[in-house]
Design an enzyme around this catalytic site. Sequence first.
Site, PDB file in Angstrom:
ATOM      1  N   GLY A   1       0.824  -1.222   0.000  1.00 60.83           N
ATOM      2  CA  GLY A   1       0.000   0.000   0.000  1.00 60.83           C
ATOM      3  C   GLY A   1       0.850   1.261   0.000  1.00 60.83           C
ATOM      4  O   GLY A   1       0.441   2.297   0.526  1.00 60.83           O
TER       5      GLY A   1
ATOM      6  N   TYR B   1     -14.344  -1.078   9.217  1.00 57.30           N
ATOM      7  CA  TYR B   1     -12.912  -0.733   9.284  1.00 57.30           C
ATOM      8  C   TYR B   1     -12.380  -0.997  10.699  1.00 57.30           C
ATOM      9  O   TYR B   1     -11.338  -1.627  10.872  1.00 57.30           O
ATOM     10  CB  TYR B   1     -12.758   0.744   8.903  1.00 57.30           C
ATOM     11  CG  TYR B   1     -11.363   1.304   9.034  1.00 57.30           C
ATOM     12  CD1 TYR B   1     -10.311   0.805   8.277  1.00 57.30           C
ATOM     13  CD2 TYR B   1     -11.104   2.378   9.894  1.00 57.30           C
ATOM     14  CE1 TYR B   1      -9.038   1.354   8.375  1.00 57.30           C
ATOM     15  CE2 TYR B   1      -9.842   2.931   9.989  1.00 57.30           C
ATOM     16  CZ  TYR B   1      -8.809   2.414   9.227  1.00 57.30           C
ATOM     17  OH  TYR B   1      -7.556   2.958   9.335  1.00 57.30           O
TER      18      TYR B   1
ATOM     19  N   ILE C   1      -4.369  11.398  10.079  1.00 58.75           N
ATOM     20  CA  ILE C   1      -3.069  11.904   9.631  1.00 58.75           C
ATOM     21  C   ILE C   1      -3.286  13.051   8.642  1.00 58.75           C
ATOM     22  O   ILE C   1      -4.030  12.912   7.660  1.00 58.75           O
ATOM     23  CB  ILE C   1      -2.229  10.777   8.972  1.00 58.75           C
ATOM     24  CG1 ILE C   1      -2.053   9.601   9.965  1.00 58.75           C
ATOM     25  CG2 ILE C   1      -0.888  11.309   8.497  1.00 58.75           C
ATOM     26  CD1 ILE C   1      -1.350   9.931  11.265  1.00 58.75           C
TER      27      ILE C   1
ATOM     28  N   GLY D   1      -0.217   5.081  -1.119  1.00 57.40           N
ATOM     29  CA  GLY D   1      -1.266   5.834  -0.436  1.00 57.40           C
ATOM     30  C   GLY D   1      -0.759   7.071   0.298  1.00 57.40           C
ATOM     31  O   GLY D   1       0.413   7.456   0.171  1.00 57.40           O
ATOM     32  N   GLN D   2      -1.656   7.676   1.073  1.00 61.71           N
ATOM     33  CA  GLN D   2      -1.316   8.920   1.775  1.00 61.71           C
ATOM     34  C   GLN D   2      -0.069   8.746   2.637  1.00 61.71           C
ATOM     35  O   GLN D   2       0.851   9.567   2.599  1.00 61.71           O
ATOM     36  CB  GLN D   2      -2.490   9.375   2.667  1.00 61.71           C
ATOM     37  CG  GLN D   2      -2.229  10.716   3.350  1.00 61.71           C
ATOM     38  CD  GLN D   2      -3.170  11.012   4.516  1.00 61.71           C
ATOM     39  OE1 GLN D   2      -3.983  10.168   4.915  1.00 61.71           O
ATOM     40  NE2 GLN D   2      -3.065  12.203   5.065  1.00 61.71           N
TER      41      GLN D   2
ATOM     42  N   ASP E   1      -0.928  -7.050  -5.111  1.00 64.20           N
ATOM     43  CA  ASP E   1      -2.240  -7.133  -4.468  1.00 64.20           C
ATOM     44  C   ASP E   1      -2.027  -7.999  -3.226  1.00 64.20           C
ATOM     45  O   ASP E   1      -1.600  -9.163  -3.354  1.00 64.20           O
ATOM     46  CB  ASP E   1      -3.225  -7.788  -5.450  1.00 64.20           C
ATOM     47  CG  ASP E   1      -4.622  -7.953  -4.854  1.00 64.20           C
ATOM     48  OD1 ASP E   1      -4.781  -7.758  -3.631  1.00 64.20           O
ATOM     49  OD2 ASP E   1      -5.540  -8.290  -5.613  1.00 64.20           O
TER      50      ASP E   1
ATOM     51  N   LYS F   1      -9.577  -3.636  12.099  1.00 61.33           N
ATOM     52  CA  LYS F   1      -8.363  -3.158  12.778  1.00 61.33           C
ATOM     53  C   LYS F   1      -8.205  -3.834  14.148  1.00 61.33           C
ATOM     54  O   LYS F   1      -7.092  -4.146  14.572  1.00 61.33           O
ATOM     55  CB  LYS F   1      -8.373  -1.631  12.900  1.00 61.33           C
ATOM     56  CG  LYS F   1      -8.093  -0.925  11.586  1.00 61.33           C
ATOM     57  CD  LYS F   1      -6.655  -1.169  11.127  1.00 61.33           C
ATOM     58  CE  LYS F   1      -6.352  -0.613   9.758  1.00 61.33           C
ATOM     59  NZ  LYS F   1      -5.007  -0.975   9.277  1.00 61.33           N
TER      60      LYS F   1
ATOM     61  N   ASP G   1       2.228  -1.697  -4.413  1.00 68.13           N
ATOM     62  CA  ASP G   1       0.826  -1.286  -4.272  1.00 68.13           C
ATOM     63  C   ASP G   1       0.005  -2.043  -5.317  1.00 68.13           C
ATOM     64  O   ASP G   1       0.534  -2.456  -6.357  1.00 68.13           O
ATOM     65  CB  ASP G   1       0.692   0.236  -4.491  1.00 68.13           C
ATOM     66  CG  ASP G   1      -0.575   0.801  -3.860  1.00 68.13           C
ATOM     67  OD1 ASP G   1      -0.482   1.470  -2.817  1.00 68.13           O
ATOM     68  OD2 ASP G   1      -1.685   0.557  -4.399  1.00 68.13           O
TER      69      ASP G   1
HETATM   70  P1  NAD Z   1      -4.602   5.107   1.663  1.00 64.07           P
HETATM   71  O1  NAD Z   1      -6.023   4.736   1.403  1.00 64.07           O
HETATM   72  O2  NAD Z   1      -4.146   6.465   1.332  1.00 64.07           O
HETATM   73  O3  NAD Z   1      -3.638   4.080   0.934  1.00 64.07           O
HETATM   74  C1  NAD Z   1      -3.873   2.701   0.952  1.00 64.07           C
HETATM   75  C2  NAD Z   1      -3.155   2.091  -0.228  1.00 64.07           C
HETATM   76  O4  NAD Z   1      -3.457   0.688  -0.230  1.00 64.07           O
HETATM   77  C3  NAD Z   1      -3.604   2.643  -1.573  1.00 64.07           C
HETATM   78  O5  NAD Z   1      -2.484   3.121  -2.299  1.00 64.07           O
HETATM   79  C4  NAD Z   1      -4.269   1.466  -2.269  1.00 64.07           C
HETATM   80  O6  NAD Z   1      -4.022   1.422  -3.673  1.00 64.07           O
HETATM   81  C5  NAD Z   1      -3.612   0.290  -1.572  1.00 64.07           C
HETATM   82  N1  NAD Z   1      -4.414  -0.936  -1.639  1.00 64.07           N
HETATM   83  C6  NAD Z   1      -5.749  -1.072  -1.529  1.00 64.07           C
HETATM   84  N2  NAD Z   1      -6.090  -2.359  -1.694  1.00 64.07           N
HETATM   85  C7  NAD Z   1      -4.946  -3.042  -1.889  1.00 64.07           C
HETATM   86  C8  NAD Z   1      -4.633  -4.405  -2.119  1.00 64.07           C
HETATM   87  N3  NAD Z   1      -5.597  -5.336  -2.195  1.00 64.07           N
HETATM   88  N4  NAD Z   1      -3.347  -4.755  -2.254  1.00 64.07           N
HETATM   89  C9  NAD Z   1      -2.366  -3.824  -2.201  1.00 64.07           C
HETATM   90  N5  NAD Z   1      -2.592  -2.513  -2.021  1.00 64.07           N
HETATM   91  C10 NAD Z   1      -3.868  -2.140  -1.862  1.00 64.07           C
HETATM   92  O7  NAD Z   1      -4.337   4.760   3.193  1.00 64.07           O
HETATM   93  P2  NAD Z   1      -3.267   5.415   4.192  1.00 64.07           P
HETATM   94  O8  NAD Z   1      -3.915   6.575   4.811  1.00 64.07           O
HETATM   95  O9  NAD Z   1      -1.971   5.575   3.529  1.00 64.07           O
HETATM   96  O10 NAD Z   1      -3.228   4.277   5.308  1.00 64.07           O
HETATM   97  C11 NAD Z   1      -2.157   3.370   5.456  1.00 64.07           C
HETATM   98  C12 NAD Z   1      -2.409   2.546   6.707  1.00 64.07           C
HETATM   99  O11 NAD Z   1      -2.507   3.411   7.836  1.00 64.07           O
HETATM  100  C13 NAD Z   1      -3.717   1.753   6.661  1.00 64.07           C
HETATM  101  O12 NAD Z   1      -3.508   0.509   7.288  1.00 64.07           O
HETATM  102  C14 NAD Z   1      -4.664   2.588   7.481  1.00 64.07           C
HETATM  103  O13 NAD Z   1      -5.662   1.813   8.090  1.00 64.07           O
HETATM  104  C15 NAD Z   1      -3.731   3.181   8.506  1.00 64.07           C
HETATM  105  N6  NAD Z   1      -4.266   4.432   9.084  1.00 64.07           N
HETATM  106  C16 NAD Z   1      -4.288   5.592   8.346  1.00 64.07           C
HETATM  107  C17 NAD Z   1      -4.791   6.746   8.935  1.00 64.07           C
HETATM  108  C18 NAD Z   1      -4.837   8.043   8.184  1.00 64.07           C
HETATM  109  O14 NAD Z   1      -5.341   9.046   8.731  1.00 64.07           O
HETATM  110  N7  NAD Z   1      -4.319   8.134   6.949  1.00 64.07           N
HETATM  111  C19 NAD Z   1      -5.248   6.722  10.250  1.00 64.07           C
HETATM  112  C20 NAD Z   1      -5.248   5.528  10.941  1.00 64.07           C
HETATM  113  C21 NAD Z   1      -4.725   4.379  10.360  1.00 64.07           C
HETATM  114  N1  SER Z   2      -7.968   8.490   9.266  1.00 66.34           N
HETATM  115  C1  SER Z   2      -8.570   7.194   9.359  1.00 66.34           C
HETATM  116  C2  SER Z   2      -9.986   7.236   8.912  1.00 66.34           C
HETATM  117  O1  SER Z   2     -10.585   8.278   9.072  1.00 66.34           O
HETATM  118  C3  SER Z   2      -8.504   6.687  10.782  1.00 66.34           C
HETATM  119  O2  SER Z   2      -8.106   5.386  10.744  1.00 66.34           O
HETATM  120  O3  SER Z   2     -10.468   6.246   8.454  1.00 66.34           O
END
Ligand code: NAD
Ligand code: SER
Length: 321
Positions: free
Chosen positions: A9, A144, A174, A12-13, A54, A148, A35
């Site tokens: 992944g 979700y 984040i 992603g962000q 994947d 988790k 990714d």
């Molecule tokens: P995001 O949605 O920006 O990125 C997730 C990435 O996963 C994407 O690039 C997507 O293409 C990829 N993805 C989706 N399905 C997939 C698959 N089957 N195989 C491979 N890749 C796949 O998410 P993020 O914000 O970067 O989050 C990263 C982690 O941090 C996640 O586990 C999320 O739960 C956790 N998290 C994020 C936040 C936040 O605020 N951003 C907060 C709490 C937890």
């Molecule tokens: N930033 C995330 C969400 O809103 C928290 O895991 O889903």
Amino acid sequence: MAKKLLITGAGGQIGSELTLAFRKIYGNENVVATDLNPVFSAEITEGGPTDRLDVLDRTKLETLIDKYQIDGIIHLAALLSAVGEKNPQLAWDVNINGTMNVLEVSREKGIKRILIPSSIAVFGPTTPIENTPQDTILQPSTMYGVTKVAGELLGDYYVQKYGMDVRGLRYPGIISHETLPGGGTTDYAVAIFYDAVKHGKYECFLKEDTKLPMMYMPDCLKATTDLFAADFDKLKHHAGFNVGAFSITPKELTESIKKFIPNFEITYKPDFRQAIADSWPNSIDDSAAREEWGWKPQYDLDAMTEDMLHAIGEKHKKGLI
Ligand code: NAD
Ligand code: SER
């Protein structure tokens, strides 16, 4: 200590910045960005190895581990809260079966260290809402959150049952300016900056007094790389460390933005994400992370706001947004 890392992944962000943070520490060639949709920045693509993965494709995961001689995994791939509520079956599939694949393949291949982020979404309406403790009630009301909680329990199970090194931290929302968030409930705290810079106004999908824990990306990167490097023997917890930085409402974020853009205006039109936000804590007790691996955030609300407005303002001047 793991030396060759694979990130799932990574587009992603968080992954788009965390990949570069890990490459700085472990060396460009030693961090493989993967990714499902492998569209990475030029810096990531030109700086080191990338591949399509994947996380539901267990065979491909095994192949990549062998190909790059991987001994550490940072498993970011997941569906977040808002997209997860729109498609709970897919959220279960990716978040649970993807995580099981990572853990099982890691067990078979002897991966030395695995980090899997968790979230404040593990908490729910029955959790104490203020200064939420490390060890507390985990009864989330979103798919979700369910995935988790299960991910944390699975991580701890693999530590206890197989003696593996699995660790994780419960990110709050984040806030960042490199890559847009992928569909969470805290995304308003990013979108507000783009609309403030571009239009001077923003329509918020949460009510003005909805308090949520948040963290600026530089602190998120530090928390993640620090926990990954921490001495396993000093950890009493493993898969679900609380980490806090600051807690804000949309109204408080608006006041902070107004210090730099006095005419900024906000309106409120709550949608289905309000119920999700209402089920999450106002603030987090992260004393276990502070004691066990030295966690300490650097950015407060105004420091984050100033930095975000500057970075997004520069993008706007260059015509990138
Ligand atoms: P995001 O949605 O920006 O990125 C997730 C990435 O996963 C994407 O690039 C997507 O293409 C990829 N993805 C989706 N399905 C997939 C698959 N089957 N195989 C491979 N890749 C796949 O998410 P993020 O914000 O970067 O989050 C990263 C982690 O941090 C996640 O586990 C999320 O739960 C956790 N998290 C994020 C936040 C936040 O605020 N951003 C907060 C709490 C937890
Ligand atoms: N930033 C995330 C969400 O809103 C928290 O895991 O889903």
